[in-house]
Scaffold this motif. Structure first.
Motif, PDB file in Angstrom:
ATOM      1  N   ARG A  31       5.707 -37.408  -5.381  1.00 33.91           N
ATOM      2  CA  ARG A  31       5.889 -37.262  -6.828  1.00 33.91           C
ATOM      3  C   ARG A  31       6.357 -38.580  -7.450  1.00 33.91           C
ATOM      4  NH1 ARG A  31      10.014 -33.172  -7.370  1.00 33.91           N
ATOM      5  NH2 ARG A  31       8.390 -31.852  -6.467  1.00 33.91           N
ATOM      6  N   ALA A  32       7.280 -39.263  -6.781  1.00 39.22           N
ATOM      7  CA  ALA A  32       7.803 -40.515  -7.322  1.00 39.22           C
ATOM      8  C   ALA A  32       6.727 -41.595  -7.366  1.00 39.22           C
ATOM      9  CB  ALA A  32       8.993 -40.986  -6.483  1.00 39.22           C
ATOM     10  N   VAL A  33       5.852 -41.622  -6.364  1.00 34.39           N
ATOM     11  CA  VAL A  33       4.750 -42.588  -6.366  1.00 34.39           C
ATOM     12  C   VAL A  33       3.782 -42.270  -7.500  1.00 34.39           C
ATOM     13  CG1 VAL A  33       2.719 -43.364  -5.090  1.00 34.39           C
ATOM     14  CG2 VAL A  33       4.913 -43.144  -3.910  1.00 34.39           C
ATOM     15  N   GLU A  34       3.440 -40.998  -7.653  1.00 33.55           N
ATOM     16  CA  GLU A  34       2.491 -40.609  -8.703  1.00 33.55           C
ATOM     17  C   GLU A  34       3.087 -40.814 -10.091  1.00 33.55           C
ATOM     18  OE1 GLU A  34       1.377 -36.645  -7.612  1.00 33.55           O
ATOM     19  OE2 GLU A  34      -0.068 -37.322  -6.091  1.00 33.55           O
ATOM     20  N   ASP A  35       4.399 -40.683 -10.221  1.00 33.14           N
ATOM     21  CA  ASP A  35       5.046 -40.966 -11.508  1.00 33.14           C
ATOM     22  C   ASP A  35       4.883 -42.428 -11.909  1.00 33.14           C
ATOM     23  OD1 ASP A  35       5.857 -38.365 -11.840  1.00 33.14           O
ATOM     24  OD2 ASP A  35       7.931 -38.695 -11.200  1.00 33.14           O
ATOM     25  N   ARG A  36       4.624 -43.272 -10.931  1.00 28.30           N
ATOM     26  CA  ARG A  36       4.380 -44.685 -11.213  1.00 28.30           C
ATOM     27  C   ARG A  36       2.898 -44.964 -11.471  1.00 28.30           C
ATOM     28  NH1 ARG A  36       9.182 -44.899  -8.712  1.00 28.30           N
ATOM     29  NH2 ARG A  36      10.461 -46.740  -9.080  1.00 28.30           N
ATOM     30  N   GLY A  37       2.104 -43.897 -11.538  1.00 28.65           N
ATOM     31  CA  GLY A  37       0.693 -44.053 -11.837  1.00 28.65           C
ATOM     32  C   GLY A  37      -0.159 -44.432 -10.648  1.00 28.65           C
ATOM     33  N   GLU A  38       0.398 -44.302  -9.429  1.00 27.75           N
ATOM     34  CA  GLU A  38      -0.345 -44.658  -8.228  1.00 27.75           C
ATOM     35  C   GLU A  38      -0.932 -43.413  -7.570  1.00 27.75           C
ATOM     36  OE1 GLU A  38      -0.891 -47.741  -7.335  1.00 27.75           O
ATOM     37  OE2 GLU A  38       0.421 -48.640  -8.864  1.00 27.75           O
ATOM     38  N   GLU A  39      -2.038 -43.589  -6.882  1.00 23.70           N
ATOM     39  CA  GLU A  39      -2.690 -42.488  -6.171  1.00 23.70           C
ATOM     40  C   GLU A  39      -1.994 -42.230  -4.841  1.00 23.70           C
ATOM     41  OE1 GLU A  39      -6.994 -41.430  -4.034  1.00 23.70           O
ATOM     42  OE2 GLU A  39      -6.709 -43.330  -5.139  1.00 23.70           O
ATOM     43  N   THR A  40      -1.939 -40.975  -4.420  1.00 27.97           N
ATOM     44  CA  THR A  40      -1.434 -40.631  -3.095  1.00 27.97           C
ATOM     45  C   THR A  40      -2.509 -39.884  -2.310  1.00 27.97           C
ATOM     46  OG1 THR A  40      -0.476 -38.544  -3.878  1.00 27.97           O
ATOM     47  CG2 THR A  40       0.974 -40.483  -3.831  1.00 27.97           C
ATOM     48  N   ILE A  41      -2.485 -40.077  -1.005  1.00 26.47           N
ATOM     49  CA  ILE A  41      -3.353 -39.345  -0.080  1.00 26.47           C
ATOM     50  C   ILE A  41      -2.441 -38.592   0.867  1.00 26.47           C
ATOM     51  CG2 ILE A  41      -5.112 -39.516   1.704  1.00 26.47           C
ATOM     52  CD1 ILE A  41      -5.934 -42.210   0.432  1.00 26.47           C
ATOM     53  N   VAL A  42      -2.471 -37.266   0.822  1.00 25.55           N
ATOM     54  CA  VAL A  42      -1.578 -36.449   1.630  1.00 25.55           C
ATOM     55  C   VAL A  42      -2.269 -36.056   2.930  1.00 25.55           C
ATOM     56  CG1 VAL A  42      -0.256 -34.307   1.748  1.00 25.55           C
ATOM     57  CG2 VAL A  42      -0.365 -35.595  -0.398  1.00 25.55           C
ATOM     58  N   VAL A  43      -1.624 -36.376   4.043  1.00 23.86           N
ATOM     59  CA  VAL A  43      -2.109 -35.991   5.370  1.00 23.86           C
ATOM     60  C   VAL A  43      -1.070 -35.040   5.950  1.00 23.86           C
ATOM     61  CG1 VAL A  43      -2.808 -36.778   7.652  1.00 23.86           C
ATOM     62  CG2 VAL A  43      -3.266 -38.211   5.635  1.00 23.86           C
ATOM     63  N   ASP A  44      -1.320 -33.742   5.801  1.00 28.90           N
ATOM     64  CA  ASP A  44      -0.396 -32.718   6.290  1.00 28.90           C
ATOM     65  C   ASP A  44      -0.761 -32.385   7.726  1.00 28.90           C
ATOM     66  OD1 ASP A  44       1.148 -30.501   6.855  1.00 28.90           O
ATOM     67  OD2 ASP A  44       0.847 -29.560   4.903  1.00 28.90           O
ATOM     68  N   VAL A  45       0.100 -32.764   8.668  1.00 28.24           N
ATOM     69  CA  VAL A  45      -0.246 -32.623  10.085  1.00 28.24           C
ATOM     70  C   VAL A  45      -0.402 -31.167  10.508  1.00 28.24           C
ATOM     71  CG1 VAL A  45       0.881 -34.789  10.679  1.00 28.24           C
ATOM     72  CG2 VAL A  45       2.176 -32.648  10.855  1.00 28.24           C
ATOM     73  N   THR A  46       0.131 -30.233   9.730  1.00 24.57           N
ATOM     74  CA  THR A  46       0.005 -28.822  10.109  1.00 24.57           C
ATOM     75  C   THR A  46      -1.422 -28.310   9.918  1.00 24.57           C
ATOM     76  OG1 THR A  46       0.647 -28.009   7.911  1.00 24.57           O
ATOM     77  CG2 THR A  46       2.415 -28.394   9.507  1.00 24.57           C
ATOM     78  N   GLU A  47      -2.294 -29.106   9.295  1.00 22.70           N
ATOM     79  CA  GLU A  47      -3.696 -28.714   9.133  1.00 22.70           C
ATOM     80  C   GLU A  47      -4.517 -28.991  10.391  1.00 22.70           C
ATOM     81  OE1 GLU A  47      -5.188 -30.649   5.698  1.00 22.70           O
ATOM     82  OE2 GLU A  47      -3.770 -29.688   4.322  1.00 22.70           O
ATOM     83  N   TRP A  48      -3.916 -29.651  11.372  1.00 20.73           N
ATOM     84  CA  TRP A  48      -4.605 -29.940  12.630  1.00 20.73           C
ATOM     85  C   TRP A  48      -3.870 -29.277  13.791  1.00 20.73           C
ATOM     86  CZ3 TRP A  48      -4.514 -33.660   8.747  1.00 20.73           C
ATOM     87  CH2 TRP A  48      -5.771 -34.103   8.309  1.00 20.73           C
ATOM     88  N   PRO A  49      -4.581 -28.841  14.811  1.00 16.42           N
ATOM     89  CA  PRO A  49      -6.034 -28.955  14.979  1.00 16.42           C
ATOM     90  C   PRO A  49      -6.776 -28.031  14.020  1.00 16.42           C
ATOM     91  CG  PRO A  49      -5.125 -27.625  16.709  1.00 16.42           C
ATOM     92  CD  PRO A  49      -3.957 -28.152  15.941  1.00 16.42           C
ATOM     93  N   GLY A  50      -7.844 -28.518  13.481  1.00 17.87           N
ATOM     94  CA  GLY A  50      -8.622 -27.755  12.524  1.00 17.87           C
ATOM     95  C   GLY A  50     -10.047 -28.253  12.505  1.00 17.87           C
ATOM     96  N   GLU A  51     -10.772 -27.848  11.478  1.00 12.62           N
ATOM     97  CA  GLU A  51     -12.192 -28.204  11.400  1.00 12.62           C
ATOM     98  C   GLU A  51     -12.405 -29.650  10.965  1.00 12.62           C
ATOM     99  OE1 GLU A  51     -14.096 -25.414   8.900  1.00 12.62           O
ATOM    100  OE2 GLU A  51     -13.764 -23.684  10.229  1.00 12.62           O
TER     101      GLU A  51
END
Length: 315
Positions: free
Chosen positions: A20-40
């Motif tokens: 949230r703090a990064v996006e408040d500065r107008g920057e893009e974030t890429i979220v890599v949630d490790v709980t989504e793996w193992p997955g498709e």
């Protein structure tokens, strides 16, 4: 340009706060949630390709920073992965290790390509070398409690008698600490304490506090408020949900010690745990890379996420 947020995003809210703090500065974030793996979705690092794949390709040159609470990246203690229901725990643990090693290596590769990483995986070793940590702090003149790491029952007995009471903890700290007195040291108790090395530390009076250091600068400090009959918020008997966070403005000596302890830690972000008395005496217990801060930020007593975001985007 973007900042990658990587880890168990739901459980460790530090990830959400930094995002949230990064996006408040107008920057893009890429979220890599490790709980989504193992997955498709595929994961890949093709050496020399200039990118990695977390479902979608991420060019290394597009990433200015990576934030992670690295202890959440496929921790061997995690049991929510469905593979533990399908195979032996030994096989599941080995596969979990492979996932962790790839993800940690990709995080390090982002850094090698110029991304700022306040909590790089390679520095997580700091958490597992507290005897060396305290020796380093003592050499640097940072006040630490008298401490010994031993499995010698005679040394345990003499240490506790000398200090009248002492704190017993696992070698690398964490939960489960206990306050013991000479009367507690029965032959059976001493025999159990000799089963493996322990951390034996003189009891340091005062309040439990935590200071934060980001990129060599002081980033706030808090006091933990908990029931008066407890000697530490880390006691098993203390309900973590009842602990309150109180903002502190430490005097210059304390602030200087916190910053120096953070600078000696191997990463650009560190949380420094301090015992602080009402008259200003203090001892540094340890530092953590990374250390938790979400509860304090959410309570409004710190804004560590903002300081980390500032570091990540380079503004």
């Amino acid at each position: 340009m973007a900042v990658v947020i990587l880890g168990d995003v739901e459980t460790f809210k530090e990830h959400q706060l930094v995002r949230r703090a990064v996006e408040d500065r107008g920057e893009e974030t890429i979220v890599v949630d490790v709980t989504e793996w193992p997955g498709e979705d595929p994961v890949e690092l093709a050496v020399g390709s200039g990118e990695c794949v977390f479902g979608e390709p991420i060019p290394f040159e597009d990433v200015t920073g990576v934030f992670s609470m690295v202890q959440t990246v496929f921790s061997p203690l995690d049991r929510h992965y469905e593979w533990y229901d399908e195979k032996s725990e030994r096989a599941g643990y080995k596969q979990l290790r492979e996932w962790k090693q790839l993800f940690w290596s990709i995080m390090a590769t982002f850094e090698a390509h110029g991304a700022k990483t306040p909590t790089p995986p390679r520095e997580h070793y700091w958490t597992f070398h507290r005897p060396w940590m305290l020796e380093l702090y003592d050499d640097e003149g940072i006040p630490v409690p008298e401490t010994t790491f031993t499995n010698d029952p005679e040394r345990v007995e003499s240490f506790v008698e000398e200090h009248s009471k002492a704190v017993v903890q696992p070698v690398n700290g964490g939960q489960g600490l206990e306050l013991i007195r000479p009367s507690d040291l029965t032959p059976e108790r001493l025999r159990k304490l000799a089963g493996a090395p322990i951390k034996l530390q003189e009891y340091a009076p005062g309040d439990d506090t935590r200071g934060f250091v980001v990129d060599g600068e002081f980033a706030g400090m808090v006091r933990y408020d908990y029931p008066e009959d407890a000697f530490s918020f880390q006691q098993p008997s203390v309900d973590y949900d009842t602990i309150e966070s109180v903002a502190l403005s430490p005097d210059p000596k304390v602030r200087e010690a916190v910053v120096r302890a953070g600078e000696l830690a191997p990463s650009d972000y560190a949380a420094v745990d301090v015992r602080l008395t009402d008259d200003g005496d203090f001892t540094v217990l340890e530092s953590n890379t990374p250390g938790r801060f979400a509860a304090h930020d959410l309570a409004g007593t710190t804004d560590v996420a903002d300081r980390i975001a500032e570091y990540l985007v380079g503004s």
